[in-house]
Design a protein around this motif. Sequence first.
Motif, PDB file in Angstrom:
ATOM      1  N   GLU A 217     -22.726  -2.892  27.468  1.00 35.03           N
ATOM      2  CA  GLU A 217     -21.982  -2.071  26.513  1.00 35.03           C
ATOM      3  C   GLU A 217     -22.814  -0.872  26.049  1.00 35.03           C
ATOM      4  O   GLU A 217     -22.329   0.257  25.989  1.00 35.03           O
ATOM      5  CB  GLU A 217     -21.537  -2.918  25.320  1.00 35.03           C
ATOM      6  CG  GLU A 217     -20.400  -3.873  25.634  1.00 35.03           C
ATOM      7  CD  GLU A 217     -19.838  -4.529  24.377  1.00 35.03           C
ATOM      8  OE1 GLU A 217     -20.221  -4.091  23.267  1.00 35.03           O
ATOM      9  OE2 GLU A 217     -19.021  -5.454  24.504  1.00 35.03           O
ATOM     10  N   SER A 218     -24.077  -1.129  25.738  1.00 34.03           N
ATOM     11  CA  SER A 218     -24.914  -0.042  25.228  1.00 34.03           C
ATOM     12  C   SER A 218     -25.190   1.008  26.300  1.00 34.03           C
ATOM     13  O   SER A 218     -25.207   2.215  26.006  1.00 34.03           O
ATOM     14  CB  SER A 218     -26.233  -0.600  24.692  1.00 34.03           C
ATOM     15  OG  SER A 218     -26.951  -1.272  25.720  1.00 34.03           O
ATOM     16  N   ILE A 219     -25.390   0.588  27.547  1.00 32.79           N
ATOM     17  CA  ILE A 219     -25.654   1.539  28.631  1.00 32.79           C
ATOM     18  C   ILE A 219     -24.407   2.368  28.928  1.00 32.79           C
ATOM     19  O   ILE A 219     -24.490   3.586  29.153  1.00 32.79           O
ATOM     20  CB  ILE A 219     -26.144   0.807  29.897  1.00 32.79           C
ATOM     21  CG1 ILE A 219     -27.553   0.243  29.663  1.00 32.79           C
ATOM     22  CG2 ILE A 219     -26.175   1.764  31.094  1.00 32.79           C
ATOM     23  CD1 ILE A 219     -28.100  -0.549  30.817  1.00 32.79           C
ATOM     24  N   ILE A 220     -23.242   1.722  28.925  1.00 29.58           N
ATOM     25  CA  ILE A 220     -21.987   2.450  29.152  1.00 29.58           C
ATOM     26  C   ILE A 220     -21.819   3.535  28.088  1.00 29.58           C
ATOM     27  O   ILE A 220     -21.511   4.695  28.387  1.00 29.58           O
ATOM     28  CB  ILE A 220     -20.780   1.493  29.138  1.00 29.58           C
ATOM     29  CG1 ILE A 220     -20.819   0.574  30.370  1.00 29.58           C
ATOM     30  CG2 ILE A 220     -19.457   2.274  29.108  1.00 29.58           C
ATOM     31  CD1 ILE A 220     -19.820  -0.561  30.322  1.00 29.58           C
ATOM     32  N   GLN A 221     -22.025   3.160  26.833  1.00 28.67           N
ATOM     33  CA  GLN A 221     -21.890   4.120  25.738  1.00 28.67           C
ATOM     34  C   GLN A 221     -22.881   5.268  25.900  1.00 28.67           C
ATOM     35  O   GLN A 221     -22.536   6.449  25.706  1.00 28.67           O
ATOM     36  CB  GLN A 221     -22.103   3.411  24.398  1.00 28.67           C
ATOM     37  CG  GLN A 221     -21.007   2.423  24.053  1.00 28.67           C
ATOM     38  CD  GLN A 221     -21.377   1.499  22.909  1.00 28.67           C
ATOM     39  OE1 GLN A 221     -22.466   1.603  22.343  1.00 28.67           O
ATOM     40  NE2 GLN A 221     -20.484   0.578  22.562  1.00 28.67           N
ATOM     41  N   TYR A 222     -24.109   4.943  26.266  1.00 25.90           N
ATOM     42  CA  TYR A 222     -25.148   5.962  26.440  1.00 25.90           C
ATOM     43  C   TYR A 222     -24.786   6.915  27.578  1.00 25.90           C
ATOM     44  O   TYR A 222     -24.872   8.142  27.428  1.00 25.90           O
ATOM     45  CB  TYR A 222     -26.485   5.276  26.728  1.00 25.90           C
ATOM     46  CG  TYR A 222     -27.575   6.227  27.152  1.00 25.90           C
ATOM     47  CD1 TYR A 222     -28.234   7.025  26.214  1.00 25.90           C
ATOM     48  CD2 TYR A 222     -27.938   6.336  28.497  1.00 25.90           C
ATOM     49  CE1 TYR A 222     -29.247   7.904  26.606  1.00 25.90           C
ATOM     50  CE2 TYR A 222     -28.938   7.214  28.892  1.00 25.90           C
ATOM     51  CZ  TYR A 222     -29.593   7.997  27.940  1.00 25.90           C
ATOM     52  OH  TYR A 222     -30.575   8.875  28.333  1.00 25.90           O
ATOM     53  N   ILE A 223     -24.381   6.371  28.714  1.00 21.29           N
ATOM     54  CA  ILE A 223     -24.064   7.198  29.880  1.00 21.29           C
ATOM     55  C   ILE A 223     -22.885   8.122  29.591  1.00 21.29           C
ATOM     56  O   ILE A 223     -22.911   9.317  29.919  1.00 21.29           O
ATOM     57  CB  ILE A 223     -23.775   6.310  31.112  1.00 21.29           C
ATOM     58  CG1 ILE A 223     -25.083   5.662  31.598  1.00 21.29           C
ATOM     59  CG2 ILE A 223     -23.132   7.124  32.239  1.00 21.29           C
ATOM     60  CD1 ILE A 223     -24.900   4.702  32.767  1.00 21.29           C
ATOM     61  N   ILE A 224     -21.836   7.588  28.976  1.00 20.30           N
ATOM     62  CA  ILE A 224     -20.662   8.419  28.678  1.00 20.30           C
ATOM     63  C   ILE A 224     -21.033   9.540  27.706  1.00 20.30           C
ATOM     64  O   ILE A 224     -20.617  10.695  27.881  1.00 20.30           O
ATOM     65  CB  ILE A 224     -19.517   7.550  28.113  1.00 20.30           C
ATOM     66  CG1 ILE A 224     -18.965   6.632  29.212  1.00 20.30           C
ATOM     67  CG2 ILE A 224     -18.394   8.428  27.554  1.00 20.30           C
ATOM     68  CD1 ILE A 224     -17.903   5.660  28.745  1.00 20.30           C
ATOM     69  N   LYS A 225     -21.839   9.227  26.698  1.00 22.96           N
ATOM     70  CA  LYS A 225     -22.261  10.243  25.724  1.00 22.96           C
ATOM     71  C   LYS A 225     -23.065  11.346  26.413  1.00 22.96           C
ATOM     72  O   LYS A 225     -22.826  12.544  26.196  1.00 22.96           O
ATOM     73  CB  LYS A 225     -23.089   9.591  24.620  1.00 22.96           C
ATOM     74  CG  LYS A 225     -23.551  10.539  23.514  1.00 22.96           C
ATOM     75  CD  LYS A 225     -24.249   9.762  22.412  1.00 22.96           C
ATOM     76  CE  LYS A 225     -24.707  10.689  21.283  1.00 22.96           C
ATOM     77  NZ  LYS A 225     -25.807  11.576  21.706  1.00 22.96           N
ATOM     78  N   GLN A 226     -24.026  10.939  27.257  1.00 16.05           N
ATOM     79  CA  GLN A 226     -24.851  11.922  27.964  1.00 16.05           C
ATOM     80  C   GLN A 226     -24.007  12.771  28.910  1.00 16.05           C
ATOM     81  O   GLN A 226     -24.207  13.993  29.020  1.00 16.05           O
ATOM     82  CB  GLN A 226     -25.961  11.217  28.742  1.00 16.05           C
ATOM     83  CG  GLN A 226     -27.022  10.550  27.879  1.00 16.05           C
ATOM     84  CD  GLN A 226     -27.760  11.557  27.008  1.00 16.05           C
ATOM     85  OE1 GLN A 226     -28.250  12.570  27.488  1.00 16.05           O
ATOM     86  NE2 GLN A 226     -27.821  11.278  25.711  1.00 16.05           N
ATOM     87  N   ALA A 227     -23.066  12.127  29.599  1.00 14.66           N
ATOM     88  CA  ALA A 227     -22.214  12.852  30.535  1.00 14.66           C
ATOM     89  C   ALA A 227     -21.389  13.909  29.798  1.00 14.66           C
ATOM     90  O   ALA A 227     -21.303  15.069  30.233  1.00 14.66           O
ATOM     91  CB  ALA A 227     -21.301  11.881  31.282  1.00 14.66           C
ATOM     92  N   MET A 228     -20.793  13.534  28.687  1.00 16.36           N
ATOM     93  CA  MET A 228     -19.963  14.469  27.935  1.00 16.36           C
ATOM     94  C   MET A 228     -20.786  15.643  27.413  1.00 16.36           C
ATOM     95  O   MET A 228     -20.325  16.787  27.399  1.00 16.36           O
ATOM     96  CB  MET A 228     -19.263  13.738  26.786  1.00 16.36           C
ATOM     97  CG  MET A 228     -18.175  12.774  27.246  1.00 16.36           C
ATOM     98  SD  MET A 228     -17.387  11.898  25.877  1.00 16.36           S
ATOM     99  CE  MET A 228     -16.543  13.246  25.055  1.00 16.36           C
ATOM    100  N   GLU A 229     -22.021  15.383  26.988  1.00 13.89           N
ATOM    101  CA  GLU A 229     -22.885  16.460  26.502  1.00 13.89           C
ATOM    102  C   GLU A 229     -23.208  17.464  27.604  1.00 13.89           C
ATOM    103  O   GLU A 229     -23.511  18.629  27.325  1.00 13.89           O
ATOM    104  CB  GLU A 229     -24.171  15.879  25.914  1.00 13.89           C
ATOM    105  CG  GLU A 229     -23.951  15.173  24.578  1.00 13.89           C
ATOM    106  CD  GLU A 229     -25.237  14.603  24.001  1.00 13.89           C
ATOM    107  OE1 GLU A 229     -26.295  14.738  24.657  1.00 13.89           O
ATOM    108  OE2 GLU A 229     -25.185  14.024  22.899  1.00 13.89           O
ATOM    109  N   HIS A 230     -23.152  17.012  28.858  1.00 10.85           N
ATOM    110  CA  HIS A 230     -23.410  17.890  30.000  1.00 10.85           C
ATOM    111  C   HIS A 230     -22.108  18.402  30.629  1.00 10.85           C
ATOM    112  O   HIS A 230     -22.130  18.991  31.706  1.00 10.85           O
ATOM    113  CB  HIS A 230     -24.234  17.149  31.061  1.00 10.85           C
ATOM    114  CG  HIS A 230     -25.685  16.984  30.696  1.00 10.85           C
ATOM    115  ND1 HIS A 230     -26.106  16.021  29.808  1.00 10.85           N
ATOM    116  CD2 HIS A 230     -26.800  17.678  31.086  1.00 10.85           C
ATOM    117  CE1 HIS A 230     -27.424  16.103  29.681  1.00 10.85           C
ATOM    118  NE2 HIS A 230     -27.869  17.109  30.442  1.00 10.85           N
ATOM    119  N   GLY A 231     -20.984  18.140  29.968  1.00  7.53           N
ATOM    120  CA  GLY A 231     -19.706  18.616  30.476  1.00  7.53           C
ATOM    121  C   GLY A 231     -19.193  17.855  31.680  1.00  7.53           C
ATOM    122  O   GLY A 231     -18.374  18.376  32.449  1.00  7.53           O
ATOM    123  N   ALA A 232     -19.651  16.621  31.846  1.00  5.86           N
ATOM    124  CA  ALA A 232     -19.229  15.802  32.987  1.00  5.86           C
ATOM    125  C   ALA A 232     -18.324  14.666  32.519  1.00  5.86           C
ATOM    126  O   ALA A 232     -18.470  14.145  31.403  1.00  5.86           O
ATOM    127  CB  ALA A 232     -20.440  15.231  33.723  1.00  5.86           C
TER     128      ALA A 232
END
Length: 301
Positions: A217-232
């Motif tokens: 759960e924590s990794i999914i949340q982290y990856i999605i947050k990072q992706a959105m910050e990079h416009g992905a």
Amino acid sequence: MGLIMKQLFWAMIFFICLVPLSVAQGNKKAAVFISDTIKPYYEAVKGLEAGLKDKKVDLKIVEVKGQSLPEFEALGESLLEDGYTYWAAAGPPAAANVWMCRLPGIAGRVYFMVLDPEDLFKEQAAVPCGVSLKIPINKQVDKIISAFPEGVRPGLIFDPEYNTDFAKQALAWFNAQGIFLEFLQVHSRSQVGPVLASGLQKINLLWMIPDPTVISESIIQYIIKQAMEHGAGVVGYNRYFLRQGAAASFVIDYEKMGMQASGILVRMMETNSCQPVTPEFEFSLNQDLIRLLGLGKGGLK
């Protein structure tokens, strides 16, 4: 006297013809073993029940969480004595016990809610009958390509120890459509951060698949947050991803999967045969987020 016997004979034939086929054949009895007391399994079993409702199948639901094989066999012996000769298993632990069980008298076995049946049943001469949670890779690639415009730059994050074959097949399917799939390979959870940071410089759509190294759960949340910050955008594989902000996700309806399993079970009871089934699924899109990221059909940022 001969005339009376003939009349009795034809009366018996007439009566038998009036008896429903299910009664004439005897009651069909099935037991479904549930691996754990979690909601997805019970949703799937609910579908199984619904699919068997009009088939006059006597279904017994049994929880087998944490049971050893000897404990399971003792339970199975009791069920067989009561006539429950068809067995269904929801989830890997129950399915493993159902197929390792060597008790005589089991008429048929069906699995569902299992992600990798080929791994679970690798000791079997042939892959047993059922419906898995694995959506064919080519169908997933086709859905991703059709949902996003030309110019999308996809990437796949995975641990090669677990998903090398998946990655190679996915790469081949993307290549067949003239699209390159970037590999973001990690060998431990500590590598997720730096590999993701580097990969997001090259891609604008990140595909996440079931992978024990990458998924929590924590990794999914982290990856999605990072992706959105990079416009992905992120493509996931259940509704949880959508709730966390994924752009799209492959969603299997567990209740429908249970109904698919019921169809396999009924076919087995009626014809003593089995046909492999592909799980029904939806490719759910977060259209608002896709537009916000510039990943819609209107064009890429």
